[in-house]
Design a protein around this motif. Sequence first.
Motif, PDB file in Angstrom:
ATOM      1  N   LEU A   1       0.836  -1.208   0.000  1.00 25.29           N
ATOM      2  CA  LEU A   1       0.000   0.000   0.000  1.00 25.29           C
ATOM      3  C   LEU A   1       0.867   1.254   0.000  1.00 25.29           C
ATOM      4  O   LEU A   1       0.518   2.270  -0.595  1.00 25.29           O
ATOM      5  CB  LEU A   1      -0.935   0.006   1.209  1.00 25.29           C
ATOM      6  CG  LEU A   1      -1.936  -1.159   1.259  1.00 25.29           C
ATOM      7  CD1 LEU A   1      -2.618  -1.220   2.615  1.00 25.29           C
ATOM      8  CD2 LEU A   1      -2.968  -1.038   0.152  1.00 25.29           C
TER       9      LEU A   1
ATOM     10  N   GLY B   1       1.975   2.133  -3.437  1.00 22.15           N
ATOM     11  CA  GLY B   1       1.042   2.706  -4.397  1.00 22.15           C
ATOM     12  C   GLY B   1      -0.117   1.810  -4.788  1.00 22.15           C
ATOM     13  O   GLY B   1      -0.912   2.172  -5.646  1.00 22.15           O
ATOM     14  N   GLN B   2      -0.247   0.644  -4.153  1.00 20.38           N
ATOM     15  CA  GLN B   2      -1.406  -0.187  -4.486  1.00 20.38           C
ATOM     16  C   GLN B   2      -2.671   0.467  -3.946  1.00 20.38           C
ATOM     17  O   GLN B   2      -2.688   1.020  -2.850  1.00 20.38           O
ATOM     18  CB  GLN B   2      -1.228  -1.577  -3.882  1.00 20.38           C
ATOM     19  CG  GLN B   2      -2.311  -2.539  -4.342  1.00 20.38           C
ATOM     20  CD  GLN B   2      -2.012  -3.967  -3.872  1.00 20.38           C
ATOM     21  OE1 GLN B   2      -0.987  -4.555  -4.223  1.00 20.38           O
ATOM     22  NE2 GLN B   2      -2.895  -4.512  -3.065  1.00 20.38           N
ATOM     23  N   ILE B   3      -3.742   0.402  -4.740  1.00 20.70           N
ATOM     24  CA  ILE B   3      -5.019   0.983  -4.323  1.00 20.70           C
ATOM     25  C   ILE B   3      -5.584   0.156  -3.170  1.00 20.70           C
ATOM     26  O   ILE B   3      -5.564  -1.071  -3.211  1.00 20.70           O
ATOM     27  CB  ILE B   3      -6.027   1.003  -5.493  1.00 20.70           C
ATOM     28  CG1 ILE B   3      -5.451   1.803  -6.657  1.00 20.70           C
ATOM     29  CG2 ILE B   3      -7.390   1.499  -5.038  1.00 20.70           C
ATOM     30  CD1 ILE B   3      -6.067   3.120  -6.945  1.00 20.70           C
ATOM     31  N   ASN B   4      -6.065   0.842  -2.159  1.00 13.13           N
ATOM     32  CA  ASN B   4      -6.616   0.192  -0.977  1.00 13.13           C
ATOM     33  C   ASN B   4      -8.137   0.116  -1.122  1.00 13.13           C
ATOM     34  O   ASN B   4      -8.804   1.140  -1.213  1.00 13.13           O
ATOM     35  CB  ASN B   4      -6.236   1.049   0.243  1.00 13.13           C
ATOM     36  CG  ASN B   4      -6.664   0.431   1.551  1.00 13.13           C
ATOM     37  OD1 ASN B   4      -7.427  -0.541   1.592  1.00 13.13           O
ATOM     38  ND2 ASN B   4      -6.166   0.998   2.639  1.00 13.13           N
ATOM     39  N   THR B   5      -8.676  -1.089  -1.154  1.00 15.89           N
ATOM     40  CA  THR B   5     -10.140  -1.185  -1.198  1.00 15.89           C
ATOM     41  C   THR B   5     -10.710  -1.694   0.125  1.00 15.89           C
ATOM     42  O   THR B   5     -11.899  -1.564   0.365  1.00 15.89           O
ATOM     43  CB  THR B   5     -10.619  -2.127  -2.337  1.00 15.89           C
ATOM     44  OG1 THR B   5     -10.046  -3.431  -2.117  1.00 15.89           O
ATOM     45  CG2 THR B   5     -10.194  -1.620  -3.701  1.00 15.89           C
TER      46      THR B   5
ATOM     47  N   PRO C   1     -11.879   1.505   2.422  1.00 20.97           N
ATOM     48  CA  PRO C   1     -13.166   2.071   1.993  1.00 20.97           C
ATOM     49  C   PRO C   1     -14.341   1.141   2.283  1.00 20.97           C
ATOM     50  O   PRO C   1     -15.409   1.599   2.687  1.00 20.97           O
ATOM     51  CB  PRO C   1     -12.980   2.267   0.481  1.00 20.97           C
ATOM     52  CG  PRO C   1     -11.522   2.411   0.285  1.00 20.97           C
ATOM     53  CD  PRO C   1     -10.875   1.538   1.341  1.00 20.97           C
TER      54      PRO C   1
ATOM     55  N   ALA D   1     -15.014   1.351   5.983  1.00 18.96           N
ATOM     56  CA  ALA D   1     -15.529   2.683   6.315  1.00 18.96           C
ATOM     57  C   ALA D   1     -17.005   2.801   5.933  1.00 18.96           C
ATOM     58  O   ALA D   1     -17.835   3.294   6.711  1.00 18.96           O
ATOM     59  CB  ALA D   1     -14.703   3.749   5.599  1.00 18.96           C
ATOM     60  N   LYS D   2     -17.313   2.335   4.734  1.00 19.33           N
ATOM     61  CA  LYS D   2     -18.680   2.443   4.240  1.00 19.33           C
ATOM     62  C   LYS D   2     -19.631   1.639   5.132  1.00 19.33           C
ATOM     63  O   LYS D   2     -20.666   2.143   5.579  1.00 19.33           O
ATOM     64  CB  LYS D   2     -18.724   1.937   2.799  1.00 19.33           C
ATOM     65  CG  LYS D   2     -20.018   2.153   2.076  1.00 19.33           C
ATOM     66  CD  LYS D   2     -19.799   1.967   0.571  1.00 19.33           C
ATOM     67  CE  LYS D   2     -21.113   2.034  -0.173  1.00 19.33           C
ATOM     68  NZ  LYS D   2     -22.037   0.945   0.150  1.00 19.33           N
TER      69      LYS D   2
ATOM     70  N   GLN E   1      -8.097   6.987   9.348  1.00 21.24           N
ATOM     71  CA  GLN E   1      -7.585   5.796   8.680  1.00 21.24           C
ATOM     72  C   GLN E   1      -6.080   5.966   8.612  1.00 21.24           C
ATOM     73  O   GLN E   1      -5.588   7.054   8.338  1.00 21.24           O
ATOM     74  CB  GLN E   1      -8.143   5.679   7.254  1.00 21.24           C
ATOM     75  CG  GLN E   1      -9.632   5.424   7.193  1.00 21.24           C
ATOM     76  CD  GLN E   1     -10.173   5.507   5.764  1.00 21.24           C
ATOM     77  OE1 GLN E   1      -9.419   5.592   4.812  1.00 21.24           O
ATOM     78  NE2 GLN E   1     -11.481   5.480   5.652  1.00 21.24           N
TER      79      GLN E   1
ATOM     80  N   THR F   1      -2.283   3.990   7.314  1.00 26.47           N
ATOM     81  CA  THR F   1      -1.642   2.919   6.553  1.00 26.47           C
ATOM     82  C   THR F   1      -0.204   2.829   6.991  1.00 26.47           C
ATOM     83  O   THR F   1       0.475   3.854   7.117  1.00 26.47           O
ATOM     84  CB  THR F   1      -1.705   3.227   5.046  1.00 26.47           C
ATOM     85  OG1 THR F   1      -3.067   3.409   4.678  1.00 26.47           O
ATOM     86  CG2 THR F   1      -1.110   2.100   4.231  1.00 26.47           C
TER      87      THR F   1
END
Lengths: 413, 413
Positions: free
Chosen positions: A12, A15-19, A22, A25-26, A38, A40
């Motif tokens: 992360l 640069g890897q996208i964190n899903t 989210p 959180a949602k 949040q 990292t």
Amino acid sequence: MIVEIISTGTELLLGQINTDAPYLAKRLNELGYSVLFQSTVGDNRERMSQVIQTALSRSDIVITSGGLGPTQGDITKEVTASVLNLSMYLHEASVERIKRFFAQRHLGMAHSNLRQAMMPEGAIVVDNTCGTAPGVILELANGKVIIHLPGPPRELTVMFDQSVIPYLNRRFGVQGSIVSKVLRTYGLGEPLLEERIHQFILAQGNPTIALLAKGGEIHVRLTAKGESHAEAQKLITDLENKIYPYISDYIFGFDGETLEYITGRLLAAKNFTIALAESCTGGLVSSRLTDIPGSSNYFTGSVVCYSNHIKIEEVGVSAAILEKFGAVSQETALSMAEGIQRKFSADIGIGITGIAGPGGATPNKPVGLVYIAVSGPKGTALHEHFFNGSRLDIKNRTALTALNELRKYLLSL
Amino acid sequence: MIVEIISTGTELLLGQINTDAPYLAKRLNELGYSVLFQSTVGDNRERMSQVIQTALSRSDIVITSGGLGPTQGDITKEVTASVLNLSMYLHEASVERIKRFFAQRHLGMAHSNLRQAMMPEGAIVVDNTCGTAPGVILELANGKVIIHLPGPPRELTVMFDQSVIPYLNRRFGVQGSIVSKVLRTYGLGEPLLEERIHQFILAQGNPTIALLAKGGEIHVRLTAKGESHAEAQKLITDLENKIYPYISDYIFGFDGETLEYITGRLLAAKNFTIALAESCTGGLVSSRLTDIPGSSNYFTGSVVCYSNHIKIEEVGVSAAILEKFGAVSQETALSMAEGIQRKFSADIGIGITGIAGPGGATPNKPVGLVYIAVSGPKGTALHEHFFNGSRLDIKNRTALTALNELRKYLLSL
């Protein structure tokens, strides 16, 4: 109840996208928890320890993702154990489950997989139904809770929904209900839109109001908390009714309703068919319109007419108009809309011509100059626009604007 | 040099996917900086202040995204000013630039836009070439630096690349070199692709190898670190030469090269023109092809022919074929490709017909059945496909596959 989400994993930081964050959180917001931070951090003992300590100092519930795997880089549980001064032990039930997992798949188990069954003393172990790494819940003496979830999104989401939510409901009770509604607007910039509803934004409490720019649209999101769903819903409706008159000209839909969905619904309701002659958008508007299931009921077809030759032969624009006014002109857009409407025997015709750039500009016609014509039973509406940005930005803005002008034309009938 | 990235914005705490932090992390790592922490905080003065203080205590460079907009919720600069005990002033050059930005676009400017020109004293103001909010660089007495970037991804990425990287190079010197290369593949699934290069993945060190699924493509990313750019570049080239033979059938391009870019380049090189008859893709392939600057040199036009009537009248498919074989059939795809090629006097014709769903399936023709025909100087190539997923997935897979089959056809000439 304040929640902090900690995402662990050096990937992360690269640069890897964190899903995972989210997702958590949602879901937590929907459940009425306040996610306020949040963080990292990579797979490094000292820094992870710092981040967990900070989180435990300022939040009631700390949820981590990642670092429960079998490798030497998977250290989350150990770091928490050392922060909380807990020893680790081998959790026999997890050993059995992990062995079964591999046996069922006829796979060899690496010895390192047993690391996944090591648990801090006092842990509530959460079964992983989609993978090998169990989750961990630790209840602290001061009432706070730290929860470790595996990083792979499928394992995390299933474990969170199946095991963590029931746990949170048991431990902290149901947190009331949160209802959100998005008013989707197009055609007015964010600052001017905000100015119109400034008084409500300043006075906001519950519900909250947030403005968000999304792919050319501006979304106004109302979010209310209530004891019950009905109470939260009522708060939303009351505020929406107050705000609506100030921005009704720009609201085209709600929540998941796109411009292509709304225009498609209007076309279907009026039993109209549509045809398009697209130049600078290159088929993008047609593609958007046909993203909607059932669009074949109203979308007859279109011609992407990049060359003048195609504009003349296939759309019916007169060579004289092209010669006199040029391909990017009011007259050509008009002729394209009316020509395609006639040629495809459609109720509505749209003509779009412009300069998407980066080349093609002339002294009088800059990149971003676009003409959009909508013709139909009430004559032809024509608009001139100046868009900026890259070629893709201009295509996208032109497509959205064409859909919005189609929407307005249909509403005016 | 330790960097911390802070993402601000309540929408992120509510579950919106963050793409700014991954972008910055990726670029900073490429430049040789160590991104050790990422934090996310909402638009709340006290909590943002805490997060900024923590970051400044443990990192050399702190980069924030978001919260530079004109609204009351945009507080990043003010919070930093109060953390560092700096007063704010109106930066006249930014006022002028923002006024010009609106004037050029014939837009009214809200008074609140002037908030964007308020700066902490001592700030190095960074021009925003894609929007109104300037960026801010603050150099602290202890040698640390805090940088505020706007949240919209386009503004952030351009400002970072154009202004922040040169600043960092000046201020901290070049940090060693990282080189990355992406081999873009299409047509083989991730597990099978991985199997082909498994030995290299297991043996990886420097360079690293990562497989990434991206919008239907599989990307193989090689990343090398070296003392110099040349050294890192050589490591990449050596590994690429070893891997290439195993997956060369599926590699269509490198780094930023899309299928539409590659096919466009092939068309231009051969001085060919192209025309399309699109049914189930609804104009998506035409839109992709025309995303490329200069595509007007080879893209003549296309017909989106949803209805049989348009297939017959505008593309030249015979009514007998439609009646005998149906709109979704090999024969219709063939006839569409050849018909549009002839009608638009193009060197290459493409015909695409299929069932994008969710409706429209018959016992013999399931949702996801697609026929793609490419006709040209070497006759017509035709393929049958069964795609799965949603309507949008099927449209997207069909478009990519059509571009890839066009690419193969052109390479075979």
